[in-house]
Each structure stands twice: as structure tokens, then as C-alpha cells.
Write a protein that holds these residues in place. Structure first.
Motif, mmCIF file in Angstrom:
data_model
loop_
_atom_site.group_PDB
_atom_site.id
_atom_site.type_symbol
_atom_site.label_atom_id
_atom_site.label_comp_id
_atom_site.label_asym_id
_atom_site.label_seq_id
_atom_site.Cartn_x
_atom_site.Cartn_y
_atom_site.Cartn_z
ATOM 1 N N ASP A 187 75.492 23.035 -8.105
ATOM 2 C CA ASP A 187 74.079 22.785 -7.835
ATOM 3 C C ASP A 187 73.873 22.226 -6.428
ATOM 4 N N HIS A 198 76.505 27.621 -14.472
ATOM 5 C CA HIS A 198 75.407 28.010 -13.588
ATOM 6 C C HIS A 198 75.641 27.652 -12.125
ATOM 7 N N ASP A 200 73.001 27.013 -9.122
ATOM 8 C CA ASP A 200 71.573 26.750 -9.003
ATOM 9 C C ASP A 200 71.259 26.051 -7.680
ATOM 10 N N ALA A 255 70.494 31.030 -10.143
ATOM 11 C CA ALA A 255 69.062 30.800 -10.004
ATOM 12 C C ALA A 255 68.752 30.068 -8.703
ATOM 13 N N THR A 256 67.716 30.531 -8.036
ATOM 14 C CA THR A 256 67.155 29.926 -6.819
ATOM 15 C C THR A 256 68.203 29.684 -5.735
ATOM 16 N N ASN A 257 69.197 30.553 -5.662
ATOM 17 C CA ASN A 257 70.154 30.508 -4.554
ATOM 18 C C ASN A 257 69.620 31.352 -3.393
#
Length: 221
Positions: free
Chosen positions: A88, A117, A119, A151-153
Motif C-alpha cells: 500500500d 492487494h 493499492d 486498485a488505484t495504482n
């Protein structure tokens, strides 16, 4: 799930030819690499031989001369990234915002027993979440991406979520989400330079964008 000790500095920057087995039950946050060598914000090693399990890497950064791998820089990777492995908010000036694999990734992303994940990671070059310079998967093996999300990388180059420099010989299985990733060039969610041979089985691509080709996925063959 086992409680993870939390560290806040690069714990391993090892020489060429070095290897470690499994990275397990630890959390590494806020590490930063700024030197001229081939390092990483948290761990730089030539080979990981038995995967990553129940481990988190958060807000690590690589602004060094090579700048590959915000959290991890490894030449070859074997094994699972599994059971609650989280990446993250890591950042790399060049490739692999969270995880940089210079050669082949010989394993799986498998969230069985706890999601995996990537993220909110960023790379100035390719692979906002994860960069693989060689093949992703093992020919004739059981490699897959399952119960995982990118997600949102963001990648300034190609592969906002995941960049594969050669062939993708794994499977995109159920509950493998590519969501709201962005790329300055091609493949907002996923970029594959070679052949996609493992197949896509119930893997949603939603809200990904690219300034070039393939907002969701781009296969360059």
C-alpha cells in the motif's frame, strides 16, 4: 492471522547472488532508499525462493539512482504471494511502484485465506503496482492470480496495476480485480508485452484508464 511486528527502515539490501527463503509475518513501513546502488525501500535481494505470506509493505520509497522497486527489488521470484500480503502506498522513481521483479515471476498471487492487494502504489516508469521483466507464471504449472486486487495504482509508463515484460502464462481467476488504475502510456490495469496464454476467468476490470492503448488491458502481440 499472526500479529506482525512493524519496522520502519530498509531491513535488507543484499549483494548480487544473495537469496532469502520466505518473507512471513512482518510489516515494513516508511522505508526509503536514496543511494546509487540497486536497492529498494524495504528489501533488495537477488532471489526470493519461497514467496511472501501475511506481510505488509506500506509507504516505502525508492528514489535511488536505479529507482526500481518502492518496497522490494528482486531479480527472480519463486513461490506464492499469499494470505494477507498487502502493498500500500509505495513509490518508485522508475519501475515497480511496490514490487520489482527483474526476471521471471515463478509463482502466484493467491488470496486464499486472506486477500492479497496492491493499492495506491506509484511508479515513474512501468508497473505502478508490480513490475515483472520476464515471464509471469510457470509453463505447465498452476500459476494464477486469485482473490487479489490491484486498485488505484499509477504508472507514468505502461501497466498501471501490473506490467509483464514477456509472456503471461498464468490464469486470471475469480475475484482478481483491476480497479481504477492509470497509466501514462498503455495498459491502465494490465500490460503484457508478449503472449497471454493462461486465460481470463472471472477477473473484473473496472474504471482503469490509459493515455495510450488499452484502458483495462493491453497485450502487445
Amino acid at each position: 492471522m499472526t500479529q506482525r511486528p512493524v519496522l520502519s527502515f530498509p531491513i535488507l539490501n543484499l549483494s548480487a547472488g544473495s537469496s532469502i527463503g520466505q518473507i512471513r509475518n512482518i510489516e515494513i513501513n516508511d522505508g526509503k532508499y536514496t543511494s546509487a546502488g540497486n536497492g529498494a525501500g524495504a528489501i533488495a535481494v537477488d532471489a526470493i525462493t519461497n514467496g511472501i505470506v501475511n506481510t505488509a509493505f506500506r509507504r516505502n520509497e525508492n528514489t535511488g539512482l536505479t529507482g526500481n522497486g518502492g518496497a522490494i527489488n528482486v531479480s527472480t521470484f519463486n513461490g506464492l504471494i499469499a494470505q494477507g500480503a498487502h502493498f500500500d502506498g509505495n513509490n518508485a522513481d522508475q519501475h515497480g511502484g511496490a514490487l520489482y521483479v527483474g526476471g521471471d515471476f515463478l509463482g502466484s498471487l493467491d488470496g486464499t485465506g486472506g486477500d492479497v492487494h496492491f493499492d495506491g502504489n506509484r511508479a515513474g516508469g512501468n508497473g505502478g503496482g508490480m513490475y515483472v521483466g520476464g515471464n509471469f507464471g510457470v509453463a505447465g504449472g498452476n500459476s494464477r492470480i486469485y482473490a487479489n486486487y490491484f486498485a488505484t495504482n499509477h504508472a507514468g509508463g505502461s501497466g498501471g496495476g501490473l506490467y509483464v515484460g514477456r509472456n503471461f502464462i498464468s490464469r486470471l481467476d475469480a475475484y482478481s480485480f483491476f480497479d481504477r488504475n492509470t497509466a501514462g502510456q498503455d495498459g491502465g490495469g494490465l500490460y503484457i508485452s508478449g503472449v497471454l496464454s493462461g486465460g481470463v476467468h472471472g477477473s473484473p476490470f473496472t474504471g482503469n484508464t490509459a493515455n495510450g492503448n488499452g484502458g483495462g488491458m493491453y497485450v502487445n502481440t
